[in-house]
Design a protein around this motif. Structure first.
Motif, PDB file in Angstrom:
ATOM      1  N   GLN A 201       0.896  -1.102   0.100  1.00  0.00           N
ATOM      2  CA  GLN A 201      -0.082  -0.020   0.123  1.00  0.00           C
ATOM      3  C   GLN A 201       0.821   1.262   0.032  1.00  0.00           C
ATOM      4  O   GLN A 201       0.629   2.202  -0.840  1.00  0.00           O
ATOM      5  N   HIS A 202       2.052   1.274   0.808  1.00  0.00           N
ATOM      6  CA  HIS A 202       2.912   2.511   0.869  1.00  0.00           C
ATOM      7  C   HIS A 202       3.668   2.642  -0.166  1.00  0.00           C
ATOM      8  O   HIS A 202       3.568   3.799  -0.953  1.00  0.00           O
ATOM      9  N   ARG A 203       3.909   1.470  -1.152  1.00  0.00           N
ATOM     10  CA  ARG A 203       4.737   1.837  -2.284  1.00  0.00           C
ATOM     11  C   ARG A 203       3.529   2.248  -3.449  1.00  0.00           C
ATOM     12  O   ARG A 203       4.193   2.694  -4.357  1.00  0.00           O
ATOM     13  N   THR A 204       2.500   1.755  -3.479  1.00  0.00           N
ATOM     14  CA  THR A 204       1.546   2.299  -4.440  1.00  0.00           C
ATOM     15  C   THR A 204       0.983   3.645  -4.008  1.00  0.00           C
ATOM     16  O   THR A 204       0.120   4.027  -5.305  1.00  0.00           O
ATOM     17  N   ARG A 205       1.176   4.207  -3.304  1.00  0.00           N
ATOM     18  CA  ARG A 205       0.670   5.609  -2.950  1.00  0.00           C
ATOM     19  C   ARG A 205       1.348   6.594  -3.907  1.00  0.00           C
ATOM     20  O   ARG A 205       2.554   6.355  -4.291  1.00  0.00           O
ATOM     21  N   GLU A 206       0.435   7.513  -4.490  1.00  0.00           N
ATOM     22  CA  GLU A 206       1.005   8.418  -5.393  1.00  0.00           C
ATOM     23  C   GLU A 206       1.937   9.523  -4.710  1.00  0.00           C
ATOM     24  O   GLU A 206       2.685  10.055  -5.265  1.00  0.00           O
ATOM     25  N   THR A 207       1.426   9.865  -3.328  1.00  0.00           N
ATOM     26  CA  THR A 207       2.116  11.035  -2.754  1.00  0.00           C
ATOM     27  C   THR A 207       2.335  10.581  -1.171  1.00  0.00           C
ATOM     28  O   THR A 207       1.732   9.529  -0.883  1.00  0.00           O
ATOM     29  N   LEU A 208       2.890  11.326  -0.707  1.00  0.00           N
ATOM     30  CA  LEU A 208       3.482  10.892   0.825  1.00  0.00           C
ATOM     31  C   LEU A 208       2.200  11.124   1.870  1.00  0.00           C
ATOM     32  O   LEU A 208       2.014  10.510   2.620  1.00  0.00           O
ATOM     33  N   ASP A 210      -2.172  12.406   2.354  1.00  0.00           N
ATOM     34  CA  ASP A 210      -3.446  12.567   1.884  1.00  0.00           C
ATOM     35  C   ASP A 210      -3.851  14.018   2.166  1.00  0.00           C
ATOM     36  O   ASP A 210      -3.560  14.446   3.155  1.00  0.00           O
ATOM     37  N   TYR A 211      -4.609  14.621   1.455  1.00  0.00           N
ATOM     38  CA  TYR A 211      -5.035  16.117   2.039  1.00  0.00           C
ATOM     39  C   TYR A 211      -6.395  16.505   1.718  1.00  0.00           C
ATOM     40  O   TYR A 211      -7.095  15.893   1.122  1.00  0.00           O
ATOM     41  N   ILE A 212      -6.813  17.458   2.782  1.00  0.00           N
ATOM     42  CA  ILE A 212      -8.305  17.503   2.788  1.00  0.00           C
ATOM     43  C   ILE A 212      -8.756  18.889   1.864  1.00  0.00           C
ATOM     44  O   ILE A 212      -9.883  19.378   1.731  1.00  0.00           O
ATOM     45  N   TYR A 213      -7.553  19.462   1.079  1.00  0.00           N
ATOM     46  CA  TYR A 213      -7.878  20.562   0.064  1.00  0.00           C
ATOM     47  C   TYR A 213      -7.128  20.286  -1.201  1.00  0.00           C
ATOM     48  O   TYR A 213      -6.554  19.240  -1.206  1.00  0.00           O
ATOM     49  N   SER A 214      -7.804  20.937  -2.107  1.00  0.00           N
ATOM     50  CA  SER A 214      -7.087  20.832  -3.488  1.00  0.00           C
ATOM     51  C   SER A 214      -6.365  22.054  -3.956  1.00  0.00           C
ATOM     52  O   SER A 214      -6.568  23.124  -3.326  1.00  0.00           O
ATOM     53  N   LEU A 215      -5.921  22.005  -5.032  1.00  0.00           N
ATOM     54  CA  LEU A 215      -5.469  23.254  -5.651  1.00  0.00           C
ATOM     55  C   LEU A 215      -6.172  24.438  -6.051  1.00  0.00           C
ATOM     56  O   LEU A 215      -5.943  25.651  -5.966  1.00  0.00           O
ATOM     57  N   GLU A 216      -7.426  23.987  -5.945  1.00  0.00           N
ATOM     58  CA  GLU A 216      -8.530  25.037  -6.427  1.00  0.00           C
ATOM     59  C   GLU A 216      -8.688  26.161  -5.155  1.00  0.00           C
ATOM     60  O   GLU A 216      -8.968  27.096  -5.548  1.00  0.00           O
ATOM     61  N   ASP A 217      -8.401  25.552  -4.169  1.00  0.00           N
ATOM     62  CA  ASP A 217      -8.694  26.745  -3.159  1.00  0.00           C
ATOM     63  C   ASP A 217      -7.456  26.861  -2.252  1.00  0.00           C
ATOM     64  O   ASP A 217      -7.294  27.001  -0.910  1.00  0.00           O
ATOM     65  N   PHE A 218      -6.352  26.695  -3.029  1.00  0.00           N
ATOM     66  CA  PHE A 218      -4.785  26.654  -2.231  1.00  0.00           C
ATOM     67  C   PHE A 218      -4.518  28.100  -1.567  1.00  0.00           C
ATOM     68  O   PHE A 218      -4.117  27.896  -0.395  1.00  0.00           O
ATOM     69  N   PHE A 219      -5.084  28.906  -2.241  1.00  0.00           N
ATOM     70  CA  PHE A 219      -4.578  30.394  -1.583  1.00  0.00           C
ATOM     71  C   PHE A 219      -5.640  30.615  -0.532  1.00  0.00           C
ATOM     72  O   PHE A 219      -5.563  31.942   0.126  1.00  0.00           O
ATOM     73  N   ILE A 264       4.239  20.457  -4.286  1.00  0.00           N
ATOM     74  CA  ILE A 264       4.765  19.505  -5.051  1.00  0.00           C
ATOM     75  C   ILE A 264       3.933  18.171  -5.595  1.00  0.00           C
ATOM     76  O   ILE A 264       3.684  17.801  -6.343  1.00  0.00           O
ATOM     77  N   GLU A 265       3.370  17.709  -4.496  1.00  0.00           N
ATOM     78  CA  GLU A 265       2.559  16.567  -4.505  1.00  0.00           C
ATOM     79  C   GLU A 265       1.169  16.426  -5.267  1.00  0.00           C
ATOM     80  O   GLU A 265       0.944  15.601  -5.997  1.00  0.00           O
ATOM     81  N   GLN A 266       0.570  17.751  -4.944  1.00  0.00           N
ATOM     82  CA  GLN A 266      -0.605  17.865  -6.163  1.00  0.00           C
ATOM     83  C   GLN A 266      -0.018  17.989  -7.659  1.00  0.00           C
ATOM     84  O   GLN A 266      -0.799  17.415  -8.350  1.00  0.00           O
ATOM     85  N   PHE A 267       0.913  18.673  -7.815  1.00  0.00           N
ATOM     86  CA  PHE A 267       1.349  18.655  -9.126  1.00  0.00           C
ATOM     87  C   PHE A 267       1.928  17.476  -9.746  1.00  0.00           C
ATOM     88  O   PHE A 267       1.728  17.144 -10.922  1.00  0.00           O
ATOM     89  N   TRP A 268       2.435  16.806  -8.843  1.00  0.00           N
ATOM     90  CA  TRP A 268       2.935  15.284  -9.161  1.00  0.00           C
ATOM     91  C   TRP A 268       1.669  14.438  -9.625  1.00  0.00           C
ATOM     92  O   TRP A 268       1.617  13.857 -10.696  1.00  0.00           O
ATOM     93  N   ARG A 269       0.411  14.626  -8.797  1.00  0.00           N
ATOM     94  CA  ARG A 269      -0.766  13.923  -9.230  1.00  0.00           C
ATOM     95  C   ARG A 269      -1.134  14.315 -10.786  1.00  0.00           C
ATOM     96  O   ARG A 269      -1.542  13.667 -11.498  1.00  0.00           O
ATOM     97  N   ILE A 270      -1.108  15.633 -11.018  1.00  0.00           N
ATOM     98  CA  ILE A 270      -1.442  16.403 -12.282  1.00  0.00           C
ATOM     99  C   ILE A 270      -0.665  15.662 -13.020  1.00  0.00           C
ATOM    100  O   ILE A 270      -1.268  15.423 -14.630  1.00  0.00           O
TER     101      ILE A 270
END
Length: 393
Positions: A201-208, A210-219, A264-270
């Motif tokens: 499970q750890h190896r298949t995670r795309e990012t370190l 999980d987040y409760i926000y997205s880039l849409e409301d980053f600021f 960094i992690e959100q743009f890695w997903r993108i």
């Protein structure tokens, strides 16, 4: 961490080998201690620092407290893995599989195997009371307060209950007992299937994280100017000797760097999404005319070709590289010494990357695969860019 999604439990700070054998974490943490109380002292150092103004200055650098925090998190994660695999400890006596109180009792006459079994059950009871994500969130908030932040809007009062330290202390004491009476000769008989599942499970995670926000409301929580100002401050600190002897609020650097990690992690997903969608990486993002007018410098103009910008960072170096470099840079900023010359180039590389992502975060809604036309006047973007050339041409 305000953006981290603390409704799920997962590993963040352990290596692959440590996930497969959590005892390695205990050995690294406890081998120099002769008593369990000494092992838990670092936990209470964080509590004391969080309740006394400027107490962090008593240490040689803010990095010392930050490392104590990371050590506690590593122990929490190791305990969680041990608890997940408790059913596979075949040598745990049946009579110790019932619930026992957390209160310490006289243990002089209890056998080593019984004390080992008791430690397993104490760990199990603590994780029935608190999730791993809650424990990690609580200790982070207390570390953050210890470093005297000016960014406090995100702090959750629920995490600031000092009673959580009793549970964490009991957890560390139980882990020390687990370590002390671990049946090393029988370790080869362990069924590691559960740990292998968590490693996968750890190896298949795309990012370190999980987040409760997205880039849409980053600021929403942190302004663009604060994020850019943090990069300028980081550049200055890297060149400074003894910076924290004359400056305040090291928590602000920690806060901003976790913001940068989020980016960094959100743009890695993108980026991964772009690869899956077979996006033409040479195509520009479809910015509005208003946004185009704000791009004045040559470096900012390159952000029109955002896929190319991301490709140069992610095609050769994956998220693991950037996470390690991010962590190394953050720890160097907290160490109270100037950055070694041999590492300056790497640190400036990630700071330049982060600066580009701050600007790009403002434009994320204009990704070329989502908006075939300008939202303001429905004119195809190609006609707007026909007089512009690719920055690499």
């Amino acid at each position: 961490m305000h953006r981290v999604h603390y409704d799920s439990d997962y590993i963040t700070l352990l290596s692959d080998s440590e996930i497969l054998e959590p005892f390695k974490v205990l050995e690294q943490a406890f081998r120099r201690y002769r008593s369990p109380e000494r092992a838990s002292d670092q936990l209470y150092e964080i509590l004391i620092a969080s309740s006394r103004g400027a107490h962090w200055k008593k240490y040689a650098s803010p990095l010392i407290l930050y490392k104590k925090y990371k050590q506690v998190v590593r122990l929490i994660e190791a305990a969680w893995l041990i608890d997940k695999n408790k059913e596979n400890y075949g040598f745990v006596p049946q009579e110790f599989r019932t619930e026992i109180p957390l209160k310490e009792s006289d243990t002089n006459d209890i056998s080593a195997q019984s004390r080992f079994s008791r430690a397993i059950l104490i760990i199990a009871k603590i994780f029935r009371r608190h999730s791993m994500c809650y424990l990690k969130g609580a200790i982070y908030d207390f570390l953050f307060l210890a470093m005297e932040p000016t960014y406090t809007d995100h702090l959750d009062q629920e995490y600031q209950d000092i009673s959580i330290f009793e549970s964490l202390n009991q957890l560390i004491l139980a882990l020390f007992e687990f370590y002390e009476f671990y049946p090393r000769k029988e370790s080869s008989t362990f069924d590691r299937s559960k740990w292998k599942e968590h490693l996968e499970q750890h190896r298949t995670r795309e990012t370190l994280y999980d987040y409760i926000y997205s880039l849409e409301d980053f600021f929403y929580l942190t302004s663009k100017e604060d994020l850019l100002s943090g990069i300028r401050s980081a550049t200055k600190i890297l060149c400074s000797e003894g910076y924290w002897k004359s400056h305040e609020n090291p928590a602000d650097i920690i806060y901003l760097f976790y913001e940068y990690l989020f980016m960094i992690e959100q743009f890695w997903r993108i980026w991964l999404g772009a690869l899956d969608a077979n996006i033409d990486l040479s195509s520009p993002w479809r910015f509005s005319k208003k946004i185009l007018k704000t791009l004045k410098s040559a470096d900012q103009m390159k952000l029109i070709y955002a896929w190319d910008f991301l490709k140069k960072r992610f095609a050769r170096r994956d998220i693991l590289y950037w996470c390690r470099l991010w962590d190394d840079c953050l720890q160097t900023l907290l160490i109270n010494r100037s950055s070694p010359a041999r590492k300056n180039g790497r640190y400036h590389r990630i700071l330049e990357f982060i600066e580009g992502l701050v600007h790009l975060s403002e434009f994320e809604s204009f990704m070329s695969w989502e908006y075939p036309y300008l939202d303001e006047d429905k004119v195809p973007m190609e006609s707007r860019l026909e007089t512009r050339t690719h920055p690499n041409n």
